[in-house]
Design a protein around this motif. Structure first.
Motif, PDB file in Angstrom:
ATOM      1  N   CYS A 133       2.816  36.263  -0.694  1.00  0.00           N
ATOM      2  CA  CYS A 133       1.560  36.312   0.777  1.00  0.00           C
ATOM      3  C   CYS A 133       1.862  37.597   1.762  1.00  0.00           C
ATOM      4  CB  CYS A 133       2.167  35.077   1.642  1.00  0.00           C
ATOM      5  SG  CYS A 133       3.672  35.199   2.376  1.00  0.00           S
ATOM      6  N   GLY A 134       3.108  38.581   1.398  1.00  0.00           N
ATOM      7  CA  GLY A 134       3.230  39.595   1.912  1.00  0.00           C
ATOM      8  C   GLY A 134       3.881  40.170   2.696  1.00  0.00           C
ATOM      9  N   ALA A 135       4.214  38.576   3.595  1.00  0.00           N
ATOM     10  CA  ALA A 135       5.148  38.703   4.759  1.00  0.00           C
ATOM     11  C   ALA A 135       6.471  38.990   4.426  1.00  0.00           C
ATOM     12  CB  ALA A 135       5.285  36.808   4.832  1.00  0.00           C
TER      13      ALA A 135
ATOM     14  N   THR B 193       9.543  32.746   4.666  1.00  0.00           N
ATOM     15  CA  THR B 193       9.901  31.301   6.053  1.00  0.00           C
ATOM     16  C   THR B 193       8.083  31.313   6.495  1.00  0.00           C
ATOM     17  OG1 THR B 193      10.043  33.260   7.238  1.00  0.00           O
ATOM     18  CG2 THR B 193      11.506  32.193   6.580  1.00  0.00           C
ATOM     19  N   ASN B 194       7.279  32.201   5.056  1.00  0.00           N
ATOM     20  CA  ASN B 194       6.185  32.281   6.003  1.00  0.00           C
ATOM     21  C   ASN B 194       5.054  30.427   5.172  1.00  0.00           C
ATOM     22  OD1 ASN B 194       3.902  32.538   7.280  1.00  0.00           O
ATOM     23  ND2 ASN B 194       2.794  33.699   5.845  1.00  0.00           N
ATOM     24  N   CYS B 195       5.389  31.296   3.497  1.00  0.00           N
ATOM     25  CA  CYS B 195       4.660  30.481   2.802  1.00  0.00           C
ATOM     26  C   CYS B 195       5.903  29.606   1.601  1.00  0.00           C
ATOM     27  CB  CYS B 195       3.876  31.051   2.049  1.00  0.00           C
ATOM     28  SG  CYS B 195       4.838  32.176   0.305  1.00  0.00           S
TER      29      CYS B 195
ATOM     30  N   PHE C 243       8.597  28.093   6.388  1.00  0.00           N
ATOM     31  CA  PHE C 243       9.517  27.471   5.514  1.00  0.00           C
ATOM     32  C   PHE C 243      11.213  28.100   6.063  1.00  0.00           C
ATOM     33  CE2 PHE C 243       5.594  27.304   4.158  1.00  0.00           C
ATOM     34  CZ  PHE C 243       5.741  25.598   3.618  1.00  0.00           C
ATOM     35  N   CYS C 244      12.349  27.262   5.498  1.00  0.00           N
ATOM     36  CA  CYS C 244      13.357  27.402   5.099  1.00  0.00           C
ATOM     37  C   CYS C 244      14.097  28.396   4.614  1.00  0.00           C
ATOM     38  CB  CYS C 244      14.792  26.411   5.165  1.00  0.00           C
ATOM     39  SG  CYS C 244      16.266  26.911   5.114  1.00  0.00           S
ATOM     40  N   SER C 245      14.755  29.316   5.073  1.00  0.00           N
ATOM     41  CA  SER C 245      14.711  30.493   3.948  1.00  0.00           C
ATOM     42  C   SER C 245      15.833  30.604   3.335  1.00  0.00           C
ATOM     43  CB  SER C 245      15.083  32.274   4.807  1.00  0.00           C
ATOM     44  OG  SER C 245      15.799  32.058   6.017  1.00  0.00           O
ATOM     45  N   SER C 246      17.015  29.929   3.583  1.00  0.00           N
ATOM     46  CA  SER C 246      17.986  29.533   2.889  1.00  0.00           C
ATOM     47  C   SER C 246      17.570  28.140   1.859  1.00  0.00           C
ATOM     48  CB  SER C 246      19.001  28.541   3.288  1.00  0.00           C
ATOM     49  OG  SER C 246      19.806  29.952   4.343  1.00  0.00           O
ATOM     50  N   CYS C 247      16.979  27.318   1.910  1.00  0.00           N
ATOM     51  CA  CYS C 247      16.907  26.736   1.096  1.00  0.00           C
ATOM     52  C   CYS C 247      14.952  25.927   0.794  1.00  0.00           C
ATOM     53  CB  CYS C 247      16.949  25.051   1.301  1.00  0.00           C
ATOM     54  SG  CYS C 247      16.660  23.953   2.598  1.00  0.00           S
ATOM     55  N   GLY C 248      13.729  26.051   1.494  1.00  0.00           N
ATOM     56  CA  GLY C 248      12.484  27.127   1.337  1.00  0.00           C
ATOM     57  C   GLY C 248      12.826  25.045   1.575  1.00  0.00           C
ATOM     58  N   THR C 249      13.375  24.487   2.123  1.00  0.00           N
ATOM     59  CA  THR C 249      12.031  23.169   2.033  1.00  0.00           C
ATOM     60  C   THR C 249      11.221  23.751   4.173  1.00  0.00           C
ATOM     61  OG1 THR C 249      14.608  21.594   2.392  1.00  0.00           O
ATOM     62  CG2 THR C 249      12.758  20.936   3.737  1.00  0.00           C
TER      63      THR C 249
END
Length: 189
Positions: free
Chosen positions: A168-170, A180-182, A108-114
């Motif tokens: 998720c704990g990432a 960026t993981n979930c 996933f994008c860390s800026s917008c969550g896409t």
């Protein structure tokens, strides 16, 4: 006294002439500057017209523009390749939604969550097909006597606090708004 009066009048006339020439020189310089400004505006307009024509006639241009269109398309292709090489070196991909740079392994994008689609791994050339280049042999190096240098203690540096995703704990990147993981939205601190 007539000599001094004539001499003073000549000096006054000469200084008036010099002042007039200086003013003329300044006026000419200003007008030349104005001409240069207008020429720059014209050249900018020519460039804009050319760009607009290129964009409007990608497929239906006149024959006399064929070489120019080919050169532009070749350069655009090279630019795209260079940009891809830069993202490969950086180990990132572009977010399809916002265009932010996201690590390749992120889901996933860390800026917008896409969600970020997984990129296919580049095909490696087998070692047998790769061209092997060997370096020339270097001359042997004589060992030098060790030099004693005083060692200074490095100042203590605090380790940065790792931020974890609450879902998720990432481990999260600095400034990440989404995991960026979930893809979970992360609260800003």
């Amino acid at each position: 006294m007539g000599f001094f009066d004539d001499f003073g009048k000549k000096i006054s006339d000469a200084s008036q002439g010099a002042i007039a020439k200086t003013k003329d020189f300044a006026d000419v310089a200003k007008l030349n500057s104005n001409i240069s400004d207008e020429e720059r505006r014209i050249n900018n307009a020519y460039q804009q017209i050319g760009k607009l024509y290129f964009e409007m006639h990608l497929e239906d241009f006149e024959d006399c523009f064929k070489d120019h269109f080919a050169a532009i398309n070749e350069s655009l292709g090279k630019i795209q390749d260079y940009r891809q090489q830069i993202t490969n070196i950086k180990g990132v991909v572009k977010c399809p939604n916002c265009g932010a740079e996201v690590p390749k392994d992120s889901a996933f994008c860390s800026s917008c969550g896409t969600p970020v689609p997984k990129q296919e791994a580049p095909v490696d050339v087998p070692a047998a097909e790769a061209e092997v280049v060997s370096a020339p042999e270097a001359a042997p190096v004589e060992e030098a006597a060790p030099v004693e240098t005083p060692v200074e203690e490095a100042p203590a540096v605090e380790a940065p606090v790792e931020k974890k995703c609450p879902s998720c704990g990432a481990t999260l990147e600095n400034g990440a708004l989404f995991c960026t993981n979930c893809g979970t939205k992360v609260e800003e601190n």
